[in-house]
Design an enzyme around this catalytic site. Structure first.
Site, PDB file in Angstrom:
ATOM      1  N   GLU A 128      10.288  -5.029  -4.723  1.00  0.00           N
ATOM      2  CA  GLU A 128       9.637  -4.193  -5.739  1.00  0.00           C
ATOM      3  C   GLU A 128       8.425  -4.915  -6.331  1.00  0.00           C
ATOM      4  O   GLU A 128       7.357  -4.311  -6.490  1.00  0.00           O
ATOM      5  CB  GLU A 128      10.650  -3.824  -6.823  1.00  0.00           C
ATOM      6  CG  GLU A 128      11.796  -2.978  -6.278  1.00  0.00           C
ATOM      7  CD  GLU A 128      12.354  -2.000  -7.281  1.00  0.00           C
ATOM      8  OE1 GLU A 128      11.937  -0.819  -7.242  1.00  0.00           O
ATOM      9  OE2 GLU A 128      13.212  -2.417  -8.097  1.00  0.00           O
ATOM     10  N   GLU A 148      19.351  -1.613  -3.214  1.00  0.00           N
ATOM     11  CA  GLU A 148      19.985  -1.040  -4.404  1.00  0.00           C
ATOM     12  C   GLU A 148      21.026   0.027  -4.093  1.00  0.00           C
ATOM     13  O   GLU A 148      22.125   0.039  -4.676  1.00  0.00           O
ATOM     14  CB  GLU A 148      18.906  -0.470  -5.342  1.00  0.00           C
ATOM     15  CG  GLU A 148      18.156  -1.519  -6.133  1.00  0.00           C
ATOM     16  CD  GLU A 148      17.069  -2.222  -5.347  1.00  0.00           C
ATOM     17  OE1 GLU A 148      16.374  -3.078  -5.914  1.00  0.00           O
ATOM     18  OE2 GLU A 148      16.884  -1.902  -4.146  1.00  0.00           O
TER      19      GLU A 148
END
Length: 274
Positions: A128, A148
Site C-alpha cells: 500500500e 488483507e
C-alpha cells in the site's frame, strides 16, 4: 547505508534518516519484524516526508528497508490488542489523528519524487505504501501482495482506489481478491514496479535514478510530478489546460534560462531553484 557516504540525522528508533547529497533516504528500520509498521516508524515517516517538502536542498527521496525486507505491513499483534511499540509517541498520534495516513502516503503526496528500493517482503501495508511512491526498484527475490482478505481484513491504505489506476484492473482485482504473493518478476510484468535488479543492489539503483533527477531543474521536476498526478483523472481537454497552467510559468524561471544557456555552451547546468 554507510557505504554511500551519507550523513545520518533525525528519525526514530524504527526509521533512519540519511542525506545522500541532494537525496533524503528514509529507511524502515525494524528488521526483527520485517519492518512491520509501528508507531515510531509512522511518526518517523511522517516527519521525513515533511522534511523533504520543507527543505529546498532535498531534490528527491528514496524509501527503503533494513535487514533485507521492505515492509511486511501493519503490526498485527497491535491490531489484536497486544500493544504497540513506541507508546511514547501516542501524543503525536493523538494530536494528529491523520498522521498514520500521511505517513503511509495515503493522505500526503510529497513534492519531491519518491523512489522505492524494495528488498524482500513488500506486502499488505508495504504494497500500500508502495503505491504512494513514484518510481519503484525491486530485488529479484522481493515479494509483493495484498494479503488483507486472507485475514478477513480490508486494504484500507488506498489500494482499492489506487491499484486499478496504476496497473490493469484485471491484475488489480486478482491481487486484491486472492491475497496471493507476487514475485518481483510478476510485479514487473503487470507494471507495479519499474526495475528488477540483483538482490542487494536496489538502493544503489534507486540512488542512481535519484542522481539523474537531482541533476535536473528542481522547479521543473516538481511541476512535472504535480501535473502528472493532478491531471490523471481529468479529461484530455481539462488535463491539457491544467498542464499549460502548471508548466508555462516554468519557462520564466532563472532555472529555465540557465538550462538553455548551459545547453548552448555545452556545459552542465547549475540550477538554483529560482
Amino acid at each position: 547505508m554507510g557505504q554511500h557516504g551519507g550523513t545520518e540525522h533525525g528519525g526514530t528508533e524504527h526509521l533512519t534518516v540519511q542525506r545522500e547529497g541532494a537525496t533524503l533516504v528514509l529507511t524502515l528500520n525494524r528488521p526483527e519484524a520485517k519492518n512491520a509498521l509501528s508507531m515510531p516508524m509512522l511518526v518517523g515517516l511522517h516527519d521525513g516526508w515533511l522534511e523533504a517538502d520543507e527543505d529546498d536542498a532535498i531534490r528527491s527521496i528514496v524509501l527503503t528497508g533494513a535487514g533485507g525486507s521492505f515492509c511486511a505491513g501493519m503490526d498485527l499483534k497491535a491490531l489484536a490488542g497486544r500493544g504497540m511499540e513506541g507508546e511514547h509517541y501516542r501524543d503525536r498520534m493523538n494530536a494528529d489523528p491523520d498522521l498514520h495516513w500521511k505517513a503511509m502516503l495515503r493522505h500526503h503526496r510529497p513534492r519531491k519524487p519518491v523512489i522505492a528500493a524494495v528488498e524482500g517482503y513488500c506486502v499488505a501495508g508495504g504494497t500500500e505504501i508502495l503505491q504512494g511512491t513514484d518510481i519503484r526498484v525491486a530485488g529479484e527475490s522481493a515479494t509483493f501482495g495484498l494479503f488483507e482478505v486472507k485475514r478477513g481484513l480490508f486494504p484500507i491504505g488506498g489500494s482499492t482506489v489506487r491499484l486499478q489506476r496504476q496497473i490493469p484492473r484485471t491484475h488489480a482485482l486478482e491481487m486484491l481478491l486472492t491475497g496471493r504473493p507476487y514475485s518481483a518478476q510478476e510485479a514487473h510484468r503487470i507494471g507495479l514496479i519499474g526495475h528488477v535488479v540483483p538482490d542487494g543492489t536496489t538502493l544503489e539503483k534507486a540512488l542512481a535514478i535519484a542522481e539523474q533527477i537531482n541533476a535536473c531543474g528542481p522547479l521543473a521536476v516538481e511541476a512535472v510530478k504535480a501535473s502528472v498526478y493532478e491531471t490523471a483523472e481529468l479529461t484530455e481537454t481539462e488535463g491539457l489546460a491544467a498542464e499549460l497552467k502548471r508548466g508555462w510559468p516554468i519557462f520564466d524561471t532563472a532555472d529555465a534560462k540557465e538550462g538553455s544557456r548551459a545547453f548552448a555552451e555545452k556545459r552542465p547546468p547549475v540550477f538554483r531553484r529560482a
